[in-house]
Motif scaffolding. Sequence first.
Motif, mmCIF file in Angstrom:
data_model
loop_
_atom_site.group_PDB
_atom_site.id
_atom_site.type_symbol
_atom_site.label_atom_id
_atom_site.label_comp_id
_atom_site.label_asym_id
_atom_site.label_seq_id
_atom_site.Cartn_x
_atom_site.Cartn_y
_atom_site.Cartn_z
ATOM 1 N N VAL A 1 -64.748 28.456 28.447
ATOM 2 C CA VAL A 1 -65.880 27.913 27.706
ATOM 3 C C VAL A 1 -66.806 27.183 28.667
ATOM 4 C CG1 VAL A 1 -64.669 27.668 25.513
ATOM 5 C CG2 VAL A 1 -64.610 25.798 27.156
ATOM 6 N N GLY A 2 -68.041 27.052 28.268
ATOM 7 C CA GLY A 2 -68.992 26.262 29.035
ATOM 8 C C GLY A 2 -69.869 27.079 29.960
ATOM 9 N N LEU A 3 -71.131 26.703 30.014
ATOM 10 C CA LEU A 3 -72.107 27.306 30.927
ATOM 11 C C LEU A 3 -72.342 26.284 32.025
ATOM 12 C CD1 LEU A 3 -74.554 28.647 28.188
ATOM 13 C CD2 LEU A 3 -72.613 29.810 29.251
ATOM 14 N N TYR B 1 -83.683 30.536 30.207
ATOM 15 C CA TYR B 1 -82.739 30.096 31.219
ATOM 16 C C TYR B 1 -81.622 31.126 31.383
ATOM 17 C CZ TYR B 1 -84.602 25.311 30.669
ATOM 18 O OH TYR B 1 -85.396 24.181 30.620
ATOM 19 N N TYR C 1 -73.914 19.529 26.633
ATOM 20 C CA TYR C 1 -74.930 19.634 27.670
ATOM 21 C C TYR C 1 -75.886 18.455 27.576
ATOM 22 C CZ TYR C 1 -73.044 24.274 27.752
ATOM 23 O OH TYR C 1 -72.163 25.330 27.830
ATOM 24 N N GLN D 1 -79.672 17.203 28.693
ATOM 25 C CA GLN D 1 -80.957 17.698 29.156
ATOM 26 C C GLN D 1 -81.975 16.561 29.211
ATOM 27 O OE1 GLN D 1 -83.230 20.591 26.808
ATOM 28 N NE2 GLN D 1 -83.829 21.653 28.698
ATOM 29 N N TRP E 1 -76.960 26.543 35.723
ATOM 30 C CA TRP E 1 -78.193 26.962 35.061
ATOM 31 C C TRP E 1 -79.298 27.146 36.081
ATOM 32 C CZ3 TRP E 1 -79.122 26.615 29.458
ATOM 33 C CH2 TRP E 1 -77.963 26.286 28.732
ATOM 34 N N GLY E 2 -80.179 28.098 35.810
ATOM 35 C CA GLY E 2 -81.380 28.225 36.603
ATOM 36 C C GLY E 2 -82.430 27.225 36.138
ATOM 37 N N SER F 1 -68.721 22.763 23.851
ATOM 38 C CA SER F 1 -69.188 22.334 25.159
ATOM 39 C C SER F 1 -70.372 21.417 24.915
ATOM 40 C CB SER F 1 -69.641 23.530 26.009
ATOM 41 O OG SER F 1 -68.600 24.443 26.192
ATOM 42 N N PHE G 1 -75.975 26.671 19.331
ATOM 43 C CA PHE G 1 -76.185 25.305 19.806
ATOM 44 C C PHE G 1 -76.510 24.409 18.617
ATOM 45 C CE2 PHE G 1 -76.307 25.249 24.410
ATOM 46 C CZ PHE G 1 -76.528 26.576 24.759
ATOM 47 N N LEU H 1 -74.106 20.940 32.122
ATOM 48 C CA LEU H 1 -72.829 20.869 31.406
ATOM 49 C C LEU H 1 -72.152 19.553 31.741
ATOM 50 C CD1 LEU H 1 -70.612 22.396 29.724
ATOM 51 C CD2 LEU H 1 -69.729 23.216 31.920
ATOM 52 N N ALA I 1 -78.687 21.127 17.190
ATOM 53 C CA ALA I 1 -80.117 20.837 17.335
ATOM 54 C C ALA I 1 -80.407 19.764 18.372
ATOM 55 C CB ALA I 1 -80.704 20.432 15.985
ATOM 56 N N LEU J 1 -82.247 24.054 22.277
ATOM 57 C CA LEU J 1 -81.733 25.238 22.956
ATOM 58 C C LEU J 1 -81.321 26.305 21.944
ATOM 59 C CD1 LEU J 1 -79.421 23.447 25.561
ATOM 60 C CD2 LEU J 1 -81.774 24.266 25.896
ATOM 61 N N TYR K 1 -63.348 25.184 20.805
ATOM 62 C CA TYR K 1 -63.821 23.970 21.442
ATOM 63 C C TYR K 1 -65.334 23.988 21.574
ATOM 64 C CZ TYR K 1 -59.033 22.856 22.823
ATOM 65 O OH TYR K 1 -57.707 22.549 22.825
ATOM 66 N N TYR L 1 -66.505 20.371 28.693
ATOM 67 C CA TYR L 1 -66.149 21.681 28.165
ATOM 68 C C TYR L 1 -64.660 21.714 27.855
ATOM 69 C CZ TYR L 1 -64.378 22.764 32.852
ATOM 70 O OH TYR L 1 -63.685 22.753 34.034
ATOM 71 N N GLY L 2 -64.306 22.601 26.926
ATOM 72 C CA GLY L 2 -62.893 22.725 26.570
ATOM 73 C C GLY L 2 -62.374 21.496 25.848
ATOM 74 N N TYR M 1 -76.741 18.310 23.700
ATOM 75 C CA TYR M 1 -76.519 19.451 22.814
ATOM 76 C C TYR M 1 -75.051 19.854 22.826
ATOM 77 C CZ TYR M 1 -81.602 20.270 23.123
ATOM 78 O OH TYR M 1 -82.969 20.151 23.066
ATOM 79 N N GLN N 1 -86.248 19.321 32.701
ATOM 80 C CA GLN N 1 -85.134 19.822 33.505
ATOM 81 C C GLN N 1 -84.279 20.805 32.723
ATOM 82 O OE1 GLN N 1 -82.843 16.719 35.385
ATOM 83 N NE2 GLN N 1 -84.660 15.498 35.880
ATOM 84 N N ALA N 2 -83.519 21.597 33.464
ATOM 85 C CA ALA N 2 -82.557 22.496 32.831
ATOM 86 C C ALA N 2 -81.373 21.688 32.302
ATOM 87 C CB ALA N 2 -82.076 23.529 33.845
ATOM 88 N N PRO N 3 -80.692 22.215 31.316
ATOM 89 C CA PRO N 3 -79.483 21.521 30.822
ATOM 90 C C PRO N 3 -78.404 21.448 31.902
ATOM 91 C CG PRO N 3 -80.253 23.162 29.242
ATOM 92 C CD PRO N 3 -81.003 23.402 30.521
#
Lengths: 108, 123
Positions: free
Chosen positions: B108-110, B97, A35, A37, B113-114, A33, A99, A45, A101, B45, A31, A48-49, A86, A41-43
Amino acid sequence: SSELTQDPAVSVALGQTVRITCQGDSLRSYYASWYQQKPGQAPVLVIYGRNNRPSGIPDRFSGSSSGITASLTITGAQADDEAVYYCNSRDTSGDPYVFGAGTQVTVL
Amino acid sequence: EVQLVESGGALVQPGGSLRVSCAASGFTFSDHYMEWVRQSPGKGLEWVGRIKNKANSDTTEYAASVKGRFAISRDDSKNSLYLQMNSLRTEDTAVYYCSRGPRNDYGVGLDVWGQGTVVTVSS
């Protein structure tokens, strides 16, 4: 090595539906995931799955997969959805994980 | 509140070394795989590597671009994750990160995040 391919950019009218795709051989077995962004900022989620949303992610975000293609769909896009998206998945022949692009989504 | 806070980013000369850290709070750190992801200026990323949990022998995995130069470790007693970077190259310049992974190989999956820590490799 294997990779995940995404379109660089897509645009969608406010309130309409947009589908973002991610292609790769590894997606036959694993699968993806997804994200989101935003600049500076940070990505985050979003999917997922099979098609799971973390707590706090609006239900206008959904995921699907068929063959070597995984998709993220935003149904009723909002201005706040403008971001880079992403995909990420296991890799079957290169790095353990990879990941795509990224796809810039513009809400018109 | 579930939180990850990276620290230790700096300007380093090519060939140098640096260790960045990630402090976790608000969840059972030892249960989770932990991962590092980086982002070069204006780029996408890039997955750097992961460390599994004790139940999975703290096994590490790395991207080919950093394998043999970078090492990930964790201290569950301190709820901390580390990334030791050696033989740094200009192409390692990025925001690094820290992220929370699944509890096992089937997840699965993150999902956390910091804010990232900036590593600049330049002479």
